[in-house]
Structures are given as structure tokens and as C-alpha cells.
Design an enzyme around this catalytic site. Structure first.
Site, PDB file in Angstrom:
ATOM      1  N   GLU A 142       0.879  -1.173   0.000  1.00  0.00           N
ATOM      2  CA  GLU A 142       0.000   0.000   0.000  1.00  0.00           C
ATOM      3  C   GLU A 142       0.910   1.215   0.000  1.00  0.00           C
ATOM      4  OE1 GLU A 142      -1.209   3.022   0.654  1.00  0.00           O
ATOM      5  OE2 GLU A 142      -2.239   2.711   2.565  1.00  0.00           O
ATOM      6  N   GLU A 151       3.519   8.790  -4.064  1.00  0.00           N
ATOM      7  CA  GLU A 151       4.533   8.211  -3.173  1.00  0.00           C
ATOM      8  C   GLU A 151       5.539   7.355  -3.937  1.00  0.00           C
ATOM      9  OE1 GLU A 151       2.744   6.176   0.097  1.00  0.00           O
ATOM     10  OE2 GLU A 151       1.762   7.968   0.882  1.00  0.00           O
TER      11      GLU A 151
END
Length: 697
Positions: A142, A151
Site C-alpha cells: 500500500e 509516493e
């Protein structure tokens, strides 16, 4: 070991020394991370768990071992799920050392130290044969944010497929899609660019400089809880459109730079002002498990969930809530007008880390548009919230009622960072001295001076430059707004600055606006926001108490007792009438710390999980509501009902970490410690119960 660190105090306007732990930066990152909110996301947790169980069972049914790699393990939750689901081997990696150490403790507490190999490295630093014995055949990770790829997900998945996974490995999640919806919304547009400032009669006071009008704006997305936008504040010009798909399974290698054109047919006539964006994750290869971040009107589960709406749970809040993944607003280089039924092109772009959009009514050229960036400086000087505040017509009207009373012979001292209202006094007064403390705001102020031909303004960034002129000043005005302010009371710097720096330089009969302010508060029941600070204790039957302890310690060391949040995005019920904590002006500005005690009664039953604070500025001493500016509620608070908060300010929130059930007419006491240099710094809520008082602090 402790060290001294210099910290800026927004109220005193000074750099001050504080004793801080040598690990302060680590604690601050933990305290302000999304880990807690993410772990409270039950839908996320359960769908990852279900996908893991299915993937491991599938391999076992074919006589294969399940060797799991968990990238960015955080607390170790997904790795423990893999073990509980029957994985044969589990390797977890986490590069952020405080979190990796915490995961190590959590894994041990749950008796899985022998079953999970924890590598304290980035996944891109892992070597097969050195860190991992062999490639994995299941990847669970995740590594997503509101923008999905912000990210570094593209590089992480691509590296894992090339270096850490077997060919054809099962990947959880399997697929991702990004959606966009084109809208017209004056409210949303207000967060992007300043409008012209006009008098109460509609005459132009300040026009927007061409440099700002033509600026493409900021590259950064605007994260927002779209569910809380009033439905009458926007008009959808298209249905939701899929703009990008990401095959995370490895069958198709992920690319960094892509451009995709979607031909759209306008649902109605309007002006394209923004793009709403969200994404979903297909967790398994069969497409049976879908995790969606869509707003409620486009959410795939909305039809099944809307029956759960009630007086205490609005329709917009029936879908799963999360704050670690929100939706996003993207602004366009220029507005585009479209007619109902007209075809136009929505052009979507992404690189390795970000998205951007364009809309054109012409056939788009085959070229890649670079990400937009601010060329005017305005979007550097002002936050999204501040831009919205500058455009707030109702707020501006109250200031203009006062400013338009300034006589033509007046000499005005305007104080603040980038205040157009302060600059507008040059249209009423003989002369305006504009004291600006921020370099970027000063540049913007000069743009406005030039664009509007103002030749009776002196712009300075220090008192010394105009010290000899201050005895002639008749009016001092401020919003007040300073770029260093975070919490509502940080702008009390205005009173502090006048008292300590200007009092002896200004004439005794000078008119100062605002004249005073009230700090007000109300105990509330948040529907969801409190979860970001609520202890987890247990997640999917795994003990996570070590994370709770780390977060509690990190918050105590690195965070204020009060947090700033735009509460219009986070519904809460009022449990009592609002209360005035304190009134502050130049004369009674506290020289030392004081504790203000207020007692009252709850006027609605519920679960008290927070106290909301705000400031009401009195532009003069008349007490007229027409000359009061609230940074809190927009309408009168009614206990038992949802509070309608100001859209363009942030409020201060004190969280009651362990929510307390309260009943109507139950007495309570609120003690707020007010520091002369930092504003409210401590809060205690005492409840009167049948078996004695309870104190929450």
C-alpha cells in the site's frame, strides 16, 4: 539526548529556543503521518485481508508455496494478515526506522517474529541472495496517496517486478484506475485565483494583475473531501471519465510519462473551472474486490449504503470515510465555456509522481504539456485556503463597510501579508503605508500597486523605514492575516505587535481595526475526524498497542494540544451552545499565562470526542454583527445539529482521545490555559457524572 532548536513563534513574531529531543524530527513525522487514519480504515484493511486470503489459497490449491513480499509494511499489519492466511514465507520491508522498529515490536507481540523477516530498507535497496533468499510470488503493498502515484508507486512496482518477484506473481492490488469529472463551480474556483475587489456599490477597487490572470497556477493538487462540497455549489459538465489505468500485475510495464485524451460531451452549458479526481483499486485478478475512493454520488456502493443515512449521518457520509486518501481538485490553465451537447477534449497527463489536466474545444495537438507551475508568485505566497479567503465576498463586505468610512484625508497603516483589503485603503485615504512581513507577499502587493496605478502607497517590510511617518497615521487596519499563522489565534500577533512595537510611535487617538477579538469554543461529536487521533488497540484481531504508544509519545513531543483543521470538510454535531473563552485586545493582551474557566451544560446527548475553537474579530467596538468576522461557524450553532463552518478558514481542534458519552443538561467545565506568547496551549474538559467528575486533557 536533548538539543536546543530555534522555533518561530507566530504570536510574538520571534525566533525562540526550545529544548527538543534529538529524535524530534522522527517523532514529528510519525505524529503528522496518516498511519493512524489508515489503520482505522476498516474497508481498506478488510479488502486487503480478503485479497491476501484468496491469493494464498489459490497458490496452495495448485500445490505451490505462497511466498509473500510486503513493501512498506508500516506497522506490519499486512504481513501479519499474510501469516494468518497461511503464507509459507513472509518478507516485510520498511525504510522509516522508527516505524520499522515499531513493526518489529508489534510482530513480536503477536507471536510472529519467527514467521516474518523484517528488512529495514527501501524495497529498491533489497538484493536477492543477500536480503531475500528468493523472489516472491505474492506482492502486497500500500504505497498510494490521494494522487495514487505521489509516493512513487510506479517506480516501486516496476522495480519489484524486475528484481524481486517471480514472473506471473500475484500482486495485491492487481489494477488501478484514475477517474476525472469536469465541473463548473465558483466555490471551487475561489480557491485558485483572486477575483477583482469591488466596493459595496460594485465599483472596482482593485483589479487583478494580468500576470496573475494569465498564470497557469500551482502544480500541486488540492486535496479535499469532495463529499462535503454542497451539491448546489457545483454543476457536473461530464459523467466521471476513466483517464488512466495502471496494470500493477506486471503484465504490462508501467510507464512514467503518459498523455491521454478523452472526448467528452457536455451535459449542460457552463464554464469548465476544475476537474474532480479520484481512483479505485481492483484488489484481485478476478475483479471481485474493489476499493473505491469515489465521492458518494459516483461511488459503486452508494446505492446499497444510502439507506443508512439518518439525522446523525448525512447521505454524503454513508460511504466509507478516510482521510489518508481523499479526492483532489485540479485547476485548469484557463476557463473554457462549453454548450450543452458540445464535444470537447479532456486531456490528462501524468509523470512518475503527479497528474495534471487540460480542456480544449479544439483537436489537441500530439504533444506533451509540461506540468503547470506558478509564474506570478501569487500561488507561492498564498495557500489554497488563503486564496479562498481573499475571494470571500461575504467576509469582504464586512471589511468594506468599515473601510469605506475612512475619510479622504486619512493616513492609513495597513499591516499584514498580502492583504488586498489593506491595500484597498489607498483608494479611500490620502496615503497608505503598507507593512508586509513576507517576501513573496510583498512581491504580489507590488504587482497590485502597479496594475492599479496606486501612487499613494509606501510598501515596507520593517517599522524603521516609516518610523518618522507614524505620528501622522490616523488609522491602523488589518484583517489580520500573517503567513506564519496556522491556528486561528496565531493572528493575535497583530495586537502583540502594536502593543510592543508601535504603541509609542502612533498618536494616542489613532483608530485601530480590528479593535478586539473573542476566542470561542464548542464541544462536538465528530463523525469521523477524531479517528486520526483515536487509539487503535486492535486491528483485524491483531494487537497494535505498540503503535498507539509510539503515536502518543510522538504527539506529546512534537505536536500542540490543538490542531488546525478545515472543519467544513469534517462534519460534527454541536453538543452545547458556543462559549466565549476570552476576549483579547491591545490593552488587555496578557503579559503572562492565564487559565480561563468556563462552565456550561450540554444541550444534546452524544459522544464528546473533541472541542472546536475559533476566533471572532470585532472590526470596531460597536458590537454590531455586521462588523464581526468569524473564523468559525457561518451560521448560528444549534445543539444537536451539524455546524456549518466557514469554508475559507481553519479552526483549532482539541481532540478528546477517548470519547465520553454525554447527556443533555449534564454540566461540564472547560479550562483553557492561555499563554502570552503562544495563545491557548492546554485544555481540560471536566464532566460532572453521577459517580464524580471526569477530566480529559
Amino acid at each position: 539526548m536533548s538539543t536546543f532548536a530555534q522555533v518561530f513563534n507566530p504570536i510574538s513574531g520571534q525566533m525562540e529556543w526550545e529544548v527538543r529531543s534529538s529524535d524530534y524530527d522522527f517523532y514529528q513525522e510519525v505524529a503528522r503521518s496518516d498511519y493512524g487514519d489508515m489503520l482505522h480504515d476498516q474497508e481498506r484493511n478488510q479488502k486487503y485481508y480478503t485479497a491476501l486470503k484468496g491469493a494464498i489459497a489459490s497458490l496452495h490449491s495448485r500445490g505451490l508455496k505462497a511466498n509473500v513480499l510486503d513493501i512498506g509494511t508500516g506497522t506490519g499489519l499486512l504481513s501479519m494478515m499474510a501469516v494468518a492466511s497461511g503464507a509459507d514465507t513472509v518478507v516485510a520491508c520498511e525504510a522509516f526506522k522508527p516505524m520499522a522498529d515499531c513493526a518489529e515490536r508489534i510482530i513480536a507481540r503477536n507471536g510472529m517474529s519467527e514467521k516474518i523477516k523484517l528488512i529495514k530498507l527501501r524495497s529498491t535497496e533489497i538484493k536477492i541472495g543477500r536480503d531475500m533468499e528468493a523472489r516472491a510470488n505474492i506482492l502486497v503493498t500500500e504505497v498510494f496517496d490521494t494522487e495514487l502515484i505521489g509516493e512513487g508507486a510506479i517506480d516501486i512496482f516496476r522495480h519489484a517486478h524486475r528484481n524481486l518477484l517471480e514472473p506471473g506473481a500475484t500482486v495485491i492490488p492487481h489494477f488501478a484506475r484514475i477517474y476525472a469529472q469536469v465541473v463548473e463551480s465558483p466555490l471551487v474556483a475561489a480557491f485558485n485565483k483572486p477575483k477583482m475587489l469591488a466596493t459595496l456599490d460594485g465599483e472596482v477597487l482593485l483589479k487583478t494583475p494580468t500576470e496573475i490572470v494569465n498564470c497557469p497556477g500551482s502544480t500541486s493538487l488540492h486535496e479535499v473531501q469532495l463529499n462535503q462540497l454542497p451539491l448546489d455549489s457545483f454543476r457536473t459538465l461530464t459523467e466521471p471519465q476513466e483517464v488512466f489505468a495502471f496494470d500493477l500485475s506486471g503484465k504490462t510495464e508501467l510507464e512514467n510519462d503518459r498523455r491521454h485524451v478523452v472526448e467528452c460531451k457536455s451535459l449542460q452549458t457552463g464554464t469548465v473551472q476544475a476537474v474532480f479526481m479520484w481512483w479505485d483499486l481492483q484488489m484481485d485478478d478476478r475483479g471481485e474486490i474493489l476499493l473505491s475512493c469515489a465521492p458518494f454520488w459516483a461511488h459503486p456502493d452508494f446505492a446499497a449504503l444510502k439507506s443508512y443515512a439518518s439525522a446523525r449521518k448525512p447521505l454524503s457520509n454513508v460511504i466509507p470515510w478516510r482521510d489518508h486518501w481523499m479526492q483532489a481538485l485540479y485547476y485548469l490553465p484557463q476557463d473554457v465555456t462549453v454548450q450543452q451537447g458540445q464535444f470537447f477534449s479532456l486531456v490528462a497527463y501524468h509523470d512518475a509522481l503527479s497528474l495534471w489536466f487540460d480542456v480544449t474545444t479544439n483537436i489537441p495537438e500530439e504533444r506533451t504539456l509540461s506540468p503547470p507551475f506558478c509564474t506570478c508568485g501569487f500561488h507561492v505566497a498564498c495557500s489554497r485556503t488563503r486564496i479562498g479567503q481573499i475571494n470571500d465576498h461575504q467576509r469582504n463586505k464586512k471589511y468594506l463597510r468599515l473601510l469605506e468610512e475612512i475619510p479622504a484625508a486619512a493616513k492609513v497603516l495597513a499591516i499584514g501579508d498580502g492583504s488586498l483589503l489593506g491595500l484597498a485603503t489607498a483608494k479611500m485615504a490620502n496615503w497608505t503605508y503598507y507593512l508586509n512581513f513576507n517576501y513573496f507577499s510583498e512581491k504580489i502587493t507590488k504587482l497590485y500597486v502597479t496594475a492599479n496605478g496606486l501612487n499613494n502607497v509606501t510598501i515596507v517590510n520593517n517599522v524603521e523605514s516609516i518610523e518618522k511617518d507614524l505620528q501622522a497615521v490616523t488609522h491602523v487596519v488589518a484583517e489580520p492575516h500573517f503567513n506564519t499563522s496556522i491556528l486561528p489565534w496565531d493572528n493575535l500577533f497583530f495586537f502583540k505587535f502594536i502593543k510592543t512595537r508601535l504603541a509609542d510611535l502612533l498618536p494616542a487617538d489613532v483608530t485601530i481595526s480590528p479593535a478586539k477579538c473573542d476566542i470561542e469554543a464548542v464541544p462536538v461529536e465528530f463523525l469521523d475526524l477524531h479517528k486520526i487521533r483515536k487509539p487503535l488497540r486492535n486491528v483485524e484481531n491483531f494487537n497494535i498497542e505498540d503503535f498507539d504508544k509510539m503515536l502518543e509519545k510522538a504527539s506529546a513531543l512534537a505536536d500542540s494540544k490543538f490542531e488546525a483543521h478545515p472543519l467544513w470538510e469534517y462534519p460534527c454535531l454541536a453538543l452545547a451552545d458556543p462559549m466565549k473563552i476570552s476576549s483579547v485586545d491591545i490593552e488587555n493582551f496578557p503579559e503572562s499565562s492565564n487559565t480561563f474557566t468556563t462552565t456550561s451544560k450540554f444541550k444534546s446527548s452524544g459522544s464528546c470526542n473533541g472541542v472546536a475553537f475559533w476566533v471572532v474579530w470585532h472590526l470596531d467596538r460597536s458590537g454590531s454583527d455586521k462588523l464581526k468576522i468569524s473564523t468559525g461557524p457561518r451560521e448560528t450553532i444549534e445543539p444537536g445539529k451539524f455546524i456549518k463552518w466557514d469554508t475559507f478558514t481553519k479552526q483549532g481542534v482539541f481532540f478528546v482521545v477517548d470519547p465520553i458519552p454525554v447527556t443533555m443538561e449534564q454540566s461540564y467545565q472547560l479550562d483553557v490555559k492561555f499563554s502570552a506568547t503562544a495563545g491557548p496551549v492546554e485544555c481540560k474538559l471536566s464532566l460532572s457524572l453521577d459517580d464524580g467528575g471526569v477530566v480529559i486533557d
